[in-house]
Design an enzyme around this catalytic site. Sequence first.
Site, short mmCIF file in Angstrom:
data_model
loop_
_atom_site.label_atom_id
_atom_site.label_comp_id
_atom_site.label_asym_id
_atom_site.label_seq_id
_atom_site.Cartn_x
_atom_site.Cartn_y
_atom_site.Cartn_z
N SER A 171 0.83 -1.20 0.00
CA SER A 171 0.00 0.00 0.00
C SER A 171 0.88 1.26 0.00
CB SER A 171 -0.95 -0.07 1.20
OG SER A 171 -1.96 0.86 1.08
N ASP A 227 -10.20 -2.96 -5.34
CA ASP A 227 -9.28 -2.05 -4.68
C ASP A 227 -9.24 -0.75 -5.47
OD1 ASP A 227 -7.15 -0.73 -3.55
OD2 ASP A 227 -5.67 -2.29 -3.92
N HIS A 273 -8.17 -4.71 -0.89
CA HIS A 273 -7.02 -3.95 -0.42
C HIS A 273 -6.73 -4.26 1.05
CE1 HIS A 273 -4.09 -0.76 -0.74
NE2 HIS A 273 -4.43 -0.40 0.47
#
Length: 377
Positions: free
Chosen positions: A165, A317, A347
Amino acid sequence: MGFKALCLGLLFGFFVSYIRTPIPDNVEESWKIMALDITAKILSLMAMCFEKMGIIKYEEFISIIISLDYTQPHSDEYLTVTDTAFIDIPVRLYLPKRKSEIPRRAIIYVHGGAFCFGSFYRLAPQHKFPVPFEDVLTAAKFFLQDKILTKYGVDPTRICISGDSAGSALAAAVTQQIQNDPEIKHKFKTQALIYPVLQLIDSSLPSYRENEHGIVLTRDIAIKLASSYLSEDEAFPQAIKRNRYMPLESKHLFKFVNWSILLPEKYRKDHVYTEPILGRPGYSLPALMDDRASPLLASDSQLQNLPLTYILTCEYDVLRDDGLMFVSRLQNVGVQVTHDHIENGIHGALAFMMPPLYLRLGFRIRDMYISWLDKNL
Ligand SMILES: *[C@@H]1O[C@H](CO)[C@@H](O)[C@H](O)[C@H]1NC(C)=O
Protein backbone atom coordinates in the site's frame (compact mmCIF):
# COMPACT_ATOMS: atom_id res chain seq x y z
CA MET A 1 -38.34 -2.57 26.91
CA GLY A 2 -38.64 -5.30 24.27
CA PHE A 3 -40.15 -2.78 21.87
CA LYS A 4 -37.35 -0.28 22.46
CA ALA A 5 -34.73 -2.95 21.94
CA LEU A 6 -36.47 -4.03 18.75
CA CYS A 7 -36.53 -0.43 17.48
CA LEU A 8 -32.89 0.02 18.36
CA GLY A 9 -32.04 -3.28 16.66
CA LEU A 10 -33.93 -2.27 13.53
CA LEU A 11 -32.29 1.13 13.49
CA PHE A 12 -28.86 -0.47 13.79
CA GLY A 13 -29.80 -2.92 11.04
CA PHE A 14 -30.76 -0.06 8.71
CA PHE A 15 -27.60 1.80 9.61
CA VAL A 16 -25.39 -1.19 8.87
CA SER A 17 -27.15 -1.97 5.59
CA TYR A 18 -26.69 1.69 4.64
CA ILE A 19 -22.95 1.88 5.31
CA ARG A 20 -21.90 -1.60 4.28
CA THR A 21 -20.57 -2.44 0.85
CA PRO A 22 -22.09 -5.47 -0.88
CA ILE A 23 -19.49 -8.23 -1.01
CA PRO A 24 -18.97 -9.60 -4.56
CA ASP A 25 -19.93 -13.26 -5.04
CA ASN A 26 -16.44 -14.51 -5.80
CA VAL A 27 -14.90 -13.13 -2.57
CA GLU A 28 -14.03 -15.93 -0.11
CA GLU A 29 -14.86 -15.77 3.57
CA SER A 30 -17.52 -13.21 2.81
CA TRP A 31 -18.85 -13.10 6.38
CA LYS A 32 -15.47 -12.22 7.78
CA ILE A 33 -14.93 -9.62 5.12
CA MET A 34 -18.37 -8.15 5.73
CA ALA A 35 -17.61 -7.89 9.45
CA LEU A 36 -14.28 -6.23 8.69
CA ASP A 37 -15.85 -3.84 6.25
CA ILE A 38 -18.62 -2.80 8.64
CA THR A 39 -16.15 -2.34 11.49
CA ALA A 40 -13.90 -0.22 9.30
CA LYS A 41 -16.83 1.90 8.12
CA ILE A 42 -18.19 2.44 11.63
CA LEU A 43 -14.76 3.44 12.93
CA SER A 44 -14.24 5.77 10.02
CA LEU A 45 -17.63 7.36 10.60
CA MET A 46 -16.86 7.80 14.30
CA ALA A 47 -13.51 9.35 13.44
CA MET A 48 -15.26 11.72 11.03
CA CYS A 49 -17.82 12.75 13.69
CA PHE A 50 -15.17 13.28 16.36
CA GLU A 51 -13.15 15.38 13.97
CA LYS A 52 -16.22 17.52 13.09
CA MET A 53 -16.91 17.98 16.80
CA GLY A 54 -13.33 19.13 17.34
CA ILE A 55 -12.51 16.27 19.73
CA ILE A 56 -9.72 14.51 17.87
CA LYS A 57 -8.37 14.50 14.34
CA TYR A 58 -9.53 11.72 12.02
CA GLU A 59 -6.05 10.27 11.57
CA GLU A 60 -5.29 10.37 15.29
CA PHE A 61 -8.42 8.42 16.16
CA ILE A 62 -7.75 5.74 13.54
CA SER A 63 -4.13 5.65 14.62
CA ILE A 64 -5.15 4.85 18.21
CA ILE A 65 -7.37 2.01 16.97
CA ILE A 66 -4.57 0.62 14.79
CA SER A 67 -2.04 0.87 17.61
CA LEU A 68 -4.17 -1.64 19.59
CA ASP A 69 -2.85 -4.16 17.09
CA TYR A 70 0.79 -3.22 17.73
CA THR A 71 3.14 -6.20 17.91
CA GLN A 72 6.20 -6.14 20.16
CA PRO A 73 9.44 -7.45 18.65
CA HIS A 74 9.25 -11.16 19.32
CA SER A 75 12.20 -13.49 18.73
CA ASP A 76 11.79 -17.24 18.26
CA GLU A 77 13.99 -20.26 17.60
CA TYR A 78 14.72 -19.09 14.03
CA LEU A 79 14.83 -15.32 14.28
CA THR A 80 16.18 -12.59 16.48
CA VAL A 81 13.83 -9.65 16.25
CA THR A 82 14.90 -6.29 17.63
CA ASP A 83 13.94 -2.66 17.33
CA THR A 84 16.82 -0.34 16.55
CA ALA A 85 17.53 2.75 14.45
CA PHE A 86 19.30 3.41 11.16
CA ILE A 87 20.75 6.85 11.89
CA ASP A 88 17.61 8.17 13.60
CA ILE A 89 14.98 6.23 11.68
CA PRO A 90 13.39 3.47 13.78
CA VAL A 91 13.59 0.06 12.11
CA ARG A 92 12.79 -3.48 13.16
CA LEU A 93 15.47 -6.06 12.36
CA TYR A 94 14.66 -9.70 11.64
CA LEU A 95 17.93 -11.63 11.72
CA PRO A 96 18.12 -15.39 11.13
CA LYS A 97 19.78 -17.29 13.97
CA ARG A 98 21.18 -20.01 11.76
CA LYS A 99 24.73 -19.38 10.55
CA SER A 100 25.10 -19.08 6.79
CA GLU A 101 28.07 -20.23 4.72
CA ILE A 102 27.38 -17.61 2.08
CA PRO A 103 26.31 -13.97 2.41
CA ARG A 104 22.58 -13.63 2.89
CA ARG A 105 19.79 -12.09 0.88
CA ALA A 106 18.07 -9.09 2.47
CA ILE A 107 14.76 -7.28 2.23
CA ILE A 108 13.96 -3.74 3.26
CA TYR A 109 10.23 -3.75 3.96
CA VAL A 110 8.28 -0.47 4.22
CA HIS A 111 5.01 -0.83 6.09
CA GLY A 112 1.67 0.38 4.76
CA GLY A 113 -0.82 2.62 6.55
CA ALA A 114 -1.79 5.41 4.18
CA PHE A 115 1.34 7.44 5.08
CA CYS A 116 -0.41 8.12 8.42
CA PHE A 117 -0.42 4.91 10.47
CA GLY A 118 2.32 2.65 11.77
CA SER A 119 5.44 3.36 13.72
CA PHE A 120 8.70 3.24 11.78
CA TYR A 121 9.22 6.63 10.21
CA ARG A 122 7.84 10.11 10.65
CA LEU A 123 4.26 10.09 9.42
CA ALA A 124 1.52 12.32 8.06
CA PRO A 125 -0.44 14.39 8.93
CA GLN A 126 2.22 15.89 11.24
CA HIS A 127 5.00 15.13 8.77
CA LYS A 128 3.96 15.70 5.21
CA PHE A 129 5.65 14.80 1.96
CA PRO A 130 8.61 14.59 1.49
CA VAL A 131 9.43 13.73 5.12
CA PRO A 132 8.25 10.07 5.16
CA PHE A 133 9.93 9.56 1.76
CA GLU A 134 13.18 11.06 3.03
CA ASP A 135 13.14 8.88 6.13
CA VAL A 136 12.81 5.72 4.07
CA LEU A 137 15.52 6.92 1.70
CA THR A 138 17.84 7.68 4.64
CA ALA A 139 17.28 4.23 6.14
CA ALA A 140 17.78 2.51 2.76
CA LYS A 141 21.00 4.38 1.97
CA PHE A 142 22.31 3.64 5.42
CA PHE A 143 21.67 -0.07 4.94
CA LEU A 144 23.30 -0.15 1.49
CA GLN A 145 26.71 0.90 2.83
CA ASP A 146 29.50 -1.67 2.64
CA LYS A 147 30.19 -1.63 6.36
CA ILE A 148 26.55 -2.22 7.28
CA LEU A 149 26.07 -5.00 4.73
CA THR A 150 29.22 -6.66 6.04
CA LYS A 151 28.02 -6.30 9.62
CA TYR A 152 24.83 -8.21 8.80
CA GLY A 153 26.48 -10.63 6.39
CA VAL A 154 24.43 -9.45 3.41
CA ASP A 155 25.25 -10.08 -0.24
CA PRO A 156 25.17 -6.59 -1.86
CA THR A 157 23.91 -8.06 -5.13
CA ARG A 158 20.85 -9.68 -3.55
CA ILE A 159 18.85 -6.94 -1.84
CA CYS A 160 15.15 -6.29 -2.34
CA ILE A 161 13.05 -3.30 -1.35
CA SER A 162 9.42 -3.94 -0.79
CA GLY A 163 6.23 -2.65 0.80
CA ASP A 164 2.47 -2.77 0.82
CA SER A 165 0.00 0.00 0.00
CA ALA A 166 1.50 3.39 0.97
CA GLY A 167 4.68 1.53 1.94
CA SER A 168 5.05 0.40 -1.64
CA ALA A 169 4.68 4.00 -2.84
CA LEU A 170 7.64 4.88 -0.64
CA ALA A 171 9.56 1.77 -1.70
CA ALA A 172 8.98 2.52 -5.41
CA ALA A 173 9.97 6.17 -5.00
CA VAL A 174 13.13 5.25 -3.08
CA THR A 175 14.01 2.62 -5.69
CA GLN A 176 13.76 5.20 -8.47
CA GLN A 177 15.98 7.54 -6.51
CA ILE A 178 18.63 4.96 -5.66
CA GLN A 179 18.81 3.21 -9.04
CA ASN A 180 19.28 6.61 -10.73
CA ASP A 181 21.89 7.91 -8.30
CA PRO A 182 25.44 7.35 -9.62
CA GLU A 183 26.85 8.06 -6.16
CA ILE A 184 25.26 4.95 -4.67
CA LYS A 185 27.35 1.86 -5.26
CA HIS A 186 25.00 -0.95 -4.30
CA LYS A 187 21.61 -1.04 -5.99
CA PHE A 188 18.51 -3.16 -5.48
CA LYS A 189 18.25 -6.47 -7.25
CA THR A 190 14.46 -6.37 -7.09
CA GLN A 191 11.52 -4.31 -5.90
CA ALA A 192 8.27 -5.96 -4.81
CA LEU A 193 5.14 -3.85 -4.54
CA ILE A 194 1.96 -5.15 -2.96
CA TYR A 195 -1.28 -3.35 -3.89
CA PRO A 196 0.74 -0.17 -4.39
CA VAL A 197 -0.43 3.43 -4.51
CA LEU A 198 1.65 5.01 -7.26
CA GLN A 199 0.02 8.26 -8.25
CA LEU A 200 -1.93 11.09 -6.68
CA ILE A 201 -2.90 13.03 -9.79
CA ASP A 202 -5.98 11.29 -11.20
CA SER A 203 -8.75 10.24 -8.82
CA SER A 204 -11.09 9.08 -11.54
CA LEU A 205 -9.44 5.89 -12.75
CA PRO A 206 -11.79 2.96 -13.45
CA SER A 207 -10.72 1.33 -10.16
CA TYR A 208 -11.68 4.51 -8.27
CA ARG A 209 -15.04 4.51 -10.03
CA GLU A 210 -15.77 0.81 -9.51
CA ASN A 211 -14.64 0.81 -5.88
CA GLU A 212 -15.98 4.19 -4.89
CA HIS A 213 -17.70 2.45 -1.97
CA GLY A 214 -15.02 -0.20 -1.80
CA ILE A 215 -14.56 -2.85 0.86
CA VAL A 216 -12.65 -1.39 3.85
CA LEU A 217 -11.07 1.35 1.71
CA THR A 218 -13.50 3.73 -0.03
CA ARG A 219 -12.59 6.40 -2.53
CA ASP A 220 -13.38 9.12 0.04
CA ILE A 221 -11.15 7.60 2.72
CA ALA A 222 -8.31 7.04 0.24
CA ILE A 223 -8.59 10.67 -0.85
CA LYS A 224 -8.80 12.01 2.68
CA LEU A 225 -5.69 10.13 3.79
CA ALA A 226 -3.66 10.78 0.64
CA SER A 227 -4.45 14.48 0.81
CA SER A 228 -3.29 14.72 4.41
CA TYR A 229 0.08 13.40 3.19
CA LEU A 230 0.38 16.34 0.81
CA SER A 231 -1.42 19.39 2.14
CA GLU A 232 -2.99 21.18 5.14
CA ASP A 233 -5.50 22.90 2.89
CA GLU A 234 -9.01 21.94 3.98
CA ALA A 235 -10.46 22.47 0.51
CA PHE A 236 -7.96 20.01 -0.97
CA PRO A 237 -9.87 16.72 -0.41
CA GLN A 238 -12.98 18.22 -2.01
CA ALA A 239 -10.94 19.35 -5.00
CA ILE A 240 -9.50 15.85 -5.37
CA LYS A 241 -12.97 14.32 -5.19
CA ARG A 242 -14.00 16.43 -8.16
CA ASN A 243 -10.73 15.48 -9.87
CA ARG A 244 -10.05 19.18 -10.22
CA TYR A 245 -6.86 19.97 -8.40
CA MET A 246 -3.91 19.72 -10.72
CA PRO A 247 -2.07 22.94 -11.59
CA LEU A 248 -2.16 24.21 -15.19
CA GLU A 249 1.50 23.45 -15.72
CA SER A 250 1.00 19.74 -15.00
CA LYS A 251 -0.68 18.89 -18.29
CA HIS A 252 2.43 17.24 -19.70
CA LEU A 253 2.32 14.68 -16.87
CA PHE A 254 -1.10 13.27 -17.67
CA LYS A 255 0.29 11.00 -20.35
CA PHE A 256 2.03 9.01 -17.60
CA VAL A 257 -1.30 8.08 -16.04
CA ASN A 258 -3.42 8.00 -19.19
CA TRP A 259 -5.37 4.88 -18.38
CA SER A 260 -7.10 4.82 -21.75
CA ILE A 261 -3.71 3.74 -23.10
CA LEU A 262 -2.00 2.15 -20.10
CA LEU A 263 -4.75 -0.13 -18.80
CA PRO A 264 -5.36 -3.46 -20.51
CA GLU A 265 -8.78 -3.52 -22.19
CA LYS A 266 -10.08 -5.99 -19.63
CA TYR A 267 -9.90 -3.31 -16.95
CA ARG A 268 -10.86 -0.34 -19.09
CA LYS A 269 -14.21 -1.99 -19.77
CA ASP A 270 -16.59 0.66 -21.09
CA HIS A 271 -15.35 3.46 -18.87
CA VAL A 272 -14.95 6.70 -20.76
CA TYR A 273 -11.61 8.45 -20.33
CA THR A 274 -11.67 12.03 -19.10
CA GLU A 275 -8.55 13.96 -18.24
CA PRO A 276 -8.29 15.49 -14.77
CA ILE A 277 -9.62 19.06 -14.94
CA LEU A 278 -6.77 21.55 -14.89
CA GLY A 279 -6.22 24.77 -13.10
CA ARG A 280 -7.60 25.02 -9.63
CA PRO A 281 -7.37 28.81 -9.29
CA GLY A 282 -4.78 30.32 -6.97
CA TYR A 283 -3.33 26.98 -6.13
CA SER A 284 0.12 25.54 -6.29
CA LEU A 285 1.35 22.36 -4.68
CA PRO A 286 4.66 21.20 -6.13
CA ALA A 287 4.27 17.80 -4.43
CA LEU A 288 1.51 16.96 -6.89
CA MET A 289 3.98 17.00 -9.75
CA ASP A 290 6.75 15.22 -7.90
CA ASP A 291 7.67 11.67 -8.88
CA ARG A 292 8.82 11.01 -5.31
CA ALA A 293 5.16 11.32 -4.28
CA SER A 294 3.77 9.71 -7.44
CA PRO A 295 6.29 7.19 -8.81
CA LEU A 296 4.18 6.83 -11.97
CA LEU A 297 5.26 10.34 -12.97
CA ALA A 298 8.85 9.25 -13.56
CA SER A 299 10.02 9.58 -17.14
CA ASP A 300 10.72 6.53 -19.29
CA SER A 301 14.47 7.10 -19.00
CA GLN A 302 14.26 6.95 -15.19
CA LEU A 303 12.09 3.86 -15.30
CA GLN A 304 14.57 2.07 -17.56
CA ASN A 305 17.02 1.78 -14.69
CA LEU A 306 14.61 -0.04 -12.40
CA PRO A 307 15.35 -3.57 -11.27
CA LEU A 308 13.30 -6.70 -11.74
CA THR A 309 9.88 -5.86 -10.30
CA TYR A 310 7.05 -7.78 -8.68
CA ILE A 311 3.62 -6.16 -8.55
CA LEU A 312 0.56 -7.62 -6.89
CA THR A 313 -2.84 -6.05 -7.52
CA CYS A 314 -6.32 -6.84 -6.20
CA GLU A 315 -9.51 -6.54 -8.20
CA TYR A 316 -11.62 -4.89 -5.49
CA ASP A 317 -9.28 -2.05 -4.68
CA VAL A 318 -9.41 1.67 -5.53
CA LEU A 319 -5.65 1.46 -6.07
CA ARG A 320 -5.80 -1.44 -8.52
CA ASP A 321 -5.16 0.66 -11.63
CA ASP A 322 -2.07 2.34 -10.16
CA GLY A 323 -0.40 -1.07 -10.09
CA LEU A 324 -1.74 -2.08 -13.50
CA MET A 325 -0.51 1.11 -15.14
CA PHE A 326 2.91 0.70 -13.57
CA VAL A 327 3.13 -2.81 -15.02
CA SER A 328 2.44 -1.35 -18.50
CA ARG A 329 4.88 1.50 -18.11
CA LEU A 330 7.67 -0.77 -16.92
CA GLN A 331 7.04 -3.31 -19.66
CA ASN A 332 7.02 -0.50 -22.26
CA VAL A 333 10.58 0.45 -21.32
CA GLY A 334 11.80 -3.14 -21.09
CA VAL A 335 11.94 -3.64 -17.32
CA GLN A 336 11.17 -7.22 -16.38
CA VAL A 337 7.94 -7.43 -14.38
CA THR A 338 6.07 -10.26 -12.72
CA HIS A 339 2.46 -9.33 -12.15
CA ASP A 340 0.03 -11.27 -9.96
CA HIS A 341 -3.56 -10.13 -10.06
CA ILE A 342 -5.96 -11.49 -7.48
CA GLU A 343 -9.39 -11.62 -9.05
CA ASN A 344 -11.18 -11.83 -5.72
CA GLY A 345 -8.70 -9.77 -3.68
CA ILE A 346 -9.36 -6.73 -1.51
CA HIS A 347 -7.02 -3.95 -0.42
CA GLY A 348 -5.03 -4.42 2.78
CA ALA A 349 -5.55 -8.17 3.22
CA LEU A 350 -1.99 -8.64 4.51
CA ALA A 351 -3.00 -6.72 7.63
CA PHE A 352 -5.44 -9.48 8.52
CA MET A 353 -3.26 -12.44 9.35
CA MET A 354 -3.86 -12.57 13.08
CA PRO A 355 -6.76 -13.86 15.11
CA PRO A 356 -9.60 -13.15 15.57
CA LEU A 357 -9.87 -11.86 12.02
CA TYR A 358 -7.41 -13.60 9.83
CA LEU A 359 -8.19 -13.93 6.17
CA ARG A 360 -7.10 -16.81 3.97
CA LEU A 361 -6.55 -14.13 1.35
CA GLY A 362 -3.84 -12.55 3.53
CA PHE A 363 -1.93 -15.83 3.70
CA ARG A 364 -2.39 -16.41 -0.02
CA ILE A 365 -0.89 -13.00 -0.83
CA ARG A 366 1.96 -13.58 1.60
CA ASP A 367 2.75 -16.96 0.05
CA MET A 368 2.69 -15.66 -3.53
CA TYR A 369 5.00 -12.82 -2.58
CA ILE A 370 7.43 -15.02 -0.63
CA SER A 371 7.58 -17.67 -3.33
CA TRP A 372 8.37 -14.99 -5.93
CA LEU A 373 11.08 -13.57 -3.68
CA ASP A 374 12.58 -16.95 -3.03
CA LYS A 375 12.95 -17.61 -6.76
CA ASN A 376 14.07 -14.15 -7.80
CA LEU A 377 16.14 -12.62 -5.04
C1 LIG B 1 -5.01 9.83 -23.54
O1 LIG B 1 -5.17 8.87 -24.52
C2 LIG B 1 -6.14 9.14 -25.51
C3 LIG B 1 -6.18 7.97 -26.47
O2 LIG B 1 -6.73 6.85 -25.89
C4 LIG B 1 -5.81 10.42 -26.22
O3 LIG B 1 -6.86 10.74 -27.13
C5 LIG B 1 -5.65 11.55 -25.23
O4 LIG B 1 -5.20 12.72 -25.88
C6 LIG B 1 -4.62 11.14 -24.16
N1 LIG B 1 -4.54 12.20 -23.18
C7 LIG B 1 -3.41 12.48 -22.56
C8 LIG B 1 -3.47 13.60 -21.57
O5 LIG B 1 -2.37 11.88 -22.74
